[in-house]
Design a protein around this motif. Sequence first.
Motif, mmCIF file in Angstrom:
data_model
loop_
_atom_site.group_PDB
_atom_site.id
_atom_site.type_symbol
_atom_site.label_atom_id
_atom_site.label_comp_id
_atom_site.label_asym_id
_atom_site.label_seq_id
_atom_site.Cartn_x
_atom_site.Cartn_y
_atom_site.Cartn_z
ATOM 1 N N VAL A 291 0.836 -1.199 0.000
ATOM 2 C CA VAL A 291 0.000 0.000 0.000
ATOM 3 C C VAL A 291 0.878 1.260 0.000
ATOM 4 C CG1 VAL A 291 -0.272 0.299 2.497
ATOM 5 C CG2 VAL A 291 -2.165 0.824 0.999
ATOM 6 N N GLY A 292 0.422 2.278 -0.693
ATOM 7 C CA GLY A 292 1.224 3.493 -0.872
ATOM 8 C C GLY A 292 1.896 3.518 -2.226
ATOM 9 N N SER A 293 1.955 2.332 -2.870
ATOM 10 C CA SER A 293 2.595 2.242 -4.184
ATOM 11 C C SER A 293 1.596 1.965 -5.299
ATOM 12 C CB SER A 293 3.642 1.119 -4.178
ATOM 13 O OG SER A 293 4.583 1.340 -3.166
ATOM 14 N N GLU B 64 -5.388 2.969 -4.473
ATOM 15 C CA GLU B 64 -6.420 2.203 -3.766
ATOM 16 C C GLU B 64 -7.795 2.500 -4.355
ATOM 17 O OE1 GLU B 64 -6.073 2.360 0.627
ATOM 18 O OE2 GLU B 64 -4.229 3.416 0.179
ATOM 19 N N THR C 28 -12.912 3.452 9.694
ATOM 20 C CA THR C 28 -12.424 3.782 8.354
ATOM 21 C C THR C 28 -11.160 2.996 8.043
ATOM 22 O OG1 THR C 28 -13.100 6.001 8.903
ATOM 23 C CG2 THR C 28 -11.988 5.710 6.822
ATOM 24 N N LEU C 29 -10.266 2.948 9.036
ATOM 25 C CA LEU C 29 -9.020 2.205 8.836
ATOM 26 C C LEU C 29 -9.335 0.750 8.517
ATOM 27 C CD1 LEU C 29 -5.987 1.724 8.960
ATOM 28 C CD2 LEU C 29 -6.153 1.639 11.450
ATOM 29 N N ARG D 52 -10.816 0.406 5.020
ATOM 30 C CA ARG D 52 -9.760 0.590 4.015
ATOM 31 C C ARG D 52 -8.950 -0.708 3.854
ATOM 32 N NH1 ARG D 52 -4.105 3.134 4.974
ATOM 33 N NH2 ARG D 52 -3.337 3.238 2.853
ATOM 34 N N ARG E 23 7.519 1.242 6.385
ATOM 35 C CA ARG E 23 6.265 1.513 5.651
ATOM 36 C C ARG E 23 5.007 1.378 6.523
ATOM 37 N NH1 ARG E 23 7.213 -0.016 -0.541
ATOM 38 N NH2 ARG E 23 5.036 0.583 -0.649
ATOM 39 N N THR F 57 2.004 3.922 6.095
ATOM 40 C CA THR F 57 1.143 3.776 4.912
ATOM 41 C C THR F 57 -0.012 2.816 5.189
ATOM 42 O OG1 THR F 57 2.445 1.953 4.001
ATOM 43 C CG2 THR F 57 3.092 4.167 3.328
ATOM 44 N N GLN F 58 0.233 1.854 6.097
ATOM 45 C CA GLN F 58 -0.787 0.841 6.384
ATOM 46 C C GLN F 58 -1.789 1.290 7.441
ATOM 47 O OE1 GLN F 58 1.175 -2.843 7.389
ATOM 48 N NE2 GLN F 58 2.630 -2.639 5.724
ATOM 49 N N PHE F 59 -1.407 2.251 8.287
ATOM 50 C CA PHE F 59 -2.260 2.610 9.415
ATOM 51 C C PHE F 59 -3.035 3.912 9.214
ATOM 52 C CE2 PHE F 59 0.394 -0.491 11.601
ATOM 53 C CZ PHE F 59 -0.529 -1.106 12.427
ATOM 54 N N CYS F 60 -2.862 4.589 8.099
ATOM 55 C CA CYS F 60 -3.611 5.834 7.866
ATOM 56 C C CYS F 60 -5.069 5.486 7.551
ATOM 57 C CB CYS F 60 -2.997 6.602 6.701
ATOM 58 S SG CYS F 60 -3.898 8.114 6.320
ATOM 59 N N PRO F 61 -6.033 6.102 8.230
ATOM 60 C CA PRO F 61 -7.440 5.793 7.927
ATOM 61 C C PRO F 61 -7.899 6.349 6.576
ATOM 62 C CG PRO F 61 -7.211 6.865 10.067
ATOM 63 C CD PRO F 61 -5.914 7.011 9.355
ATOM 64 N N ASN G 160 -5.155 6.481 -0.111
ATOM 65 C CA ASN G 160 -4.368 7.281 -1.070
ATOM 66 C C ASN G 160 -3.852 8.585 -0.456
ATOM 67 O OD1 ASN G 160 -4.900 5.438 -3.320
ATOM 68 N ND2 ASN G 160 -6.989 6.242 -3.252
ATOM 69 N N ILE H 46 -1.134 8.603 2.541
ATOM 70 C CA ILE H 46 0.305 8.408 2.780
ATOM 71 C C ILE H 46 0.807 7.451 1.709
ATOM 72 C CG2 ILE H 46 2.100 7.687 4.381
ATOM 73 C CD1 ILE H 46 0.390 8.435 6.679
ATOM 74 N N LEU H 47 1.671 7.983 0.858
ATOM 75 C CA LEU H 47 2.142 7.220 -0.305
ATOM 76 C C LEU H 47 3.627 6.917 -0.139
ATOM 77 C CD1 LEU H 47 0.119 9.719 -2.215
ATOM 78 C CD2 LEU H 47 -0.333 7.292 -2.531
ATOM 79 N N TYR H 48 4.181 6.148 -1.075
ATOM 80 C CA TYR H 48 5.566 5.720 -0.904
ATOM 81 C C TYR H 48 6.345 5.891 -2.207
ATOM 82 C CZ TYR H 48 9.198 3.399 1.735
ATOM 83 O OH TYR H 48 10.351 3.142 2.447
ATOM 84 N N GLN I 197 -2.573 9.794 13.696
ATOM 85 C CA GLN I 197 -2.340 8.367 13.974
ATOM 86 C C GLN I 197 -0.987 7.924 13.449
ATOM 87 O OE1 GLN I 197 -5.338 5.461 12.960
ATOM 88 N NE2 GLN I 197 -6.899 6.654 14.010
ATOM 89 N N TRP J 50 1.685 8.599 15.939
ATOM 90 C CA TRP J 50 1.710 7.599 17.017
ATOM 91 C C TRP J 50 2.377 6.311 16.527
ATOM 92 C CZ3 TRP J 50 0.169 2.695 18.281
ATOM 93 C CH2 TRP J 50 0.175 2.377 19.648
ATOM 94 N N LYS K 269 4.759 -0.282 -9.089
ATOM 95 C CA LYS K 269 5.207 -0.418 -7.703
ATOM 96 C C LYS K 269 5.818 0.849 -7.122
ATOM 97 C CE LYS K 269 5.901 -5.359 -8.091
ATOM 98 N NZ LYS K 269 6.806 -6.480 -8.076
ATOM 99 N N ASN K 270 5.388 2.015 -7.564
ATOM 100 C CA ASN K 270 5.922 3.264 -7.023
ATOM 101 C C ASN K 270 4.911 4.390 -7.232
ATOM 102 O OD1 ASN K 270 7.834 4.798 -5.718
ATOM 103 N ND2 ASN K 270 8.936 5.335 -7.576
ATOM 104 N N CYS K 271 5.053 5.439 -6.431
ATOM 105 C CA CYS K 271 4.211 6.619 -6.628
ATOM 106 C C CYS K 271 5.038 7.856 -6.306
ATOM 107 C CB CYS K 271 2.984 6.545 -5.710
ATOM 108 S SG CYS K 271 1.835 7.914 -5.973
#
Lengths: 296, 107
Positions: free
Chosen positions: A38-40, A43, A57-58, A61, B18, B21-25, B28, B30-32, B59, B62, B95-97
């Motif tokens: 995710v992030g690449s 979504e 929401t999390l 997602r 990373r 990127t997984q924990f943002c509610p 699209n 937080i990107l990488y 979040q 944290w 595989k990138n942004c």
Amino acid sequence: MSLDYVKFTPGFGKFMPKEYRDMVDHGPFGKKTTVSQVGSFKEIMEEHPMCAGCAMTLFIRLAVIAFPNPEDTITVGTAGCGRLAISQAAIQFVYGNYGDQNGVASGLTRGLRLRFGDKPKDVVVMAGDGGMADIGFAQTLHSWFRKEKFTTIMLDNEVYGNTGGQESGMTNQGQVLKMAPLGKKFEKMDMLGMAKVAGCAYVATVVPNNPRRVESVIKKAVLIAREIGPTYIQAYTSCNIEYAIPTEKVLEDCNVVEKDRYKFEEYMTDEAKECLSQLYGYKEYLPKPAKAVEQK
Amino acid sequence: MYLVAHIDVDICAATSCRLCTQFCPEANTILYNTEAGKDRGLKYGSAYVAVDRCKGCAQCVWVCDNMAKHNAIKMEMIDQIGDQALTENLTYSEKNCTAVLASPVRG
């Protein structure tokens, strides 16, 4: 409802918004994407009106990312916070009138199987604790007893979040809320126990403080529902507004609640284990070879 | 004005966690960028925030402080953090942004 559905009609792509083009060209449709990537990639859930820092929401997602075939998935929801985000994903969404979601999903699943036969079309119900355990309780239970082949996910925030903070069947005993000033008098409903009694092939609890686990649980539930029968996931998705949790402490709250009353629990029938190992390559569910008996 | 998350590339690109990127509610948001920081010898790439999508829940702060223990994310006023990534300037590739940075106030 199919990979072709999300693509542009030839010649029209350049007129579409950038975010739509990105989703078609760099989204997860027709690919194997995971939470760790995710992030690449783009979504398929988009900007939504849910509160800042909402754990629900999390979870939604992560759940949408985890769908095994998003292009062949239909979500069903009902009134409540969750549908505000679920309906912002580029996946077909059907709104079941309050409490009707599991009845609607039953008809939808049967219709899709008549129309498409063995081609997988996954139906996933995502609704709140009020919609599922209170108002839609009968339809939820009956869909399980009828062994309807779809996944039911409860977004359990333990309160009626967007109507001012009334207690639900899933609120904990003694909990004081804005609209329950004397505290709830009865115990939290055991929906997990009822799911097992009603014959769900897969039952799990999950908290969104572990994205990989959310992904794993959702994938298994959808695949088992596709082949075997009803599956149920109960997700703790706190309401930081009604429970006055500062947004930066939402995940800390998830950790505390997970250790206290939402420990990870996974139940699966033998038939479901066989399905995952034989059809989808889950080696951990292959039958273990019997140990050789030592000769004395 | 309001607060948005801001990620320190020098700290982030020195790790490969990373987690944020997984924990943002927000999807699209937080990107990488796998190429970020490589011109300075950092090898992992960095997360970054599309600030027009950030709702300021913190979040990610944290997660970065307590789970990853990298302390790479801070909340900052949107008009004081200079040019940032915006959704309209994102470019996805295999595989990138990546993002062309622009003023979040003027666009």
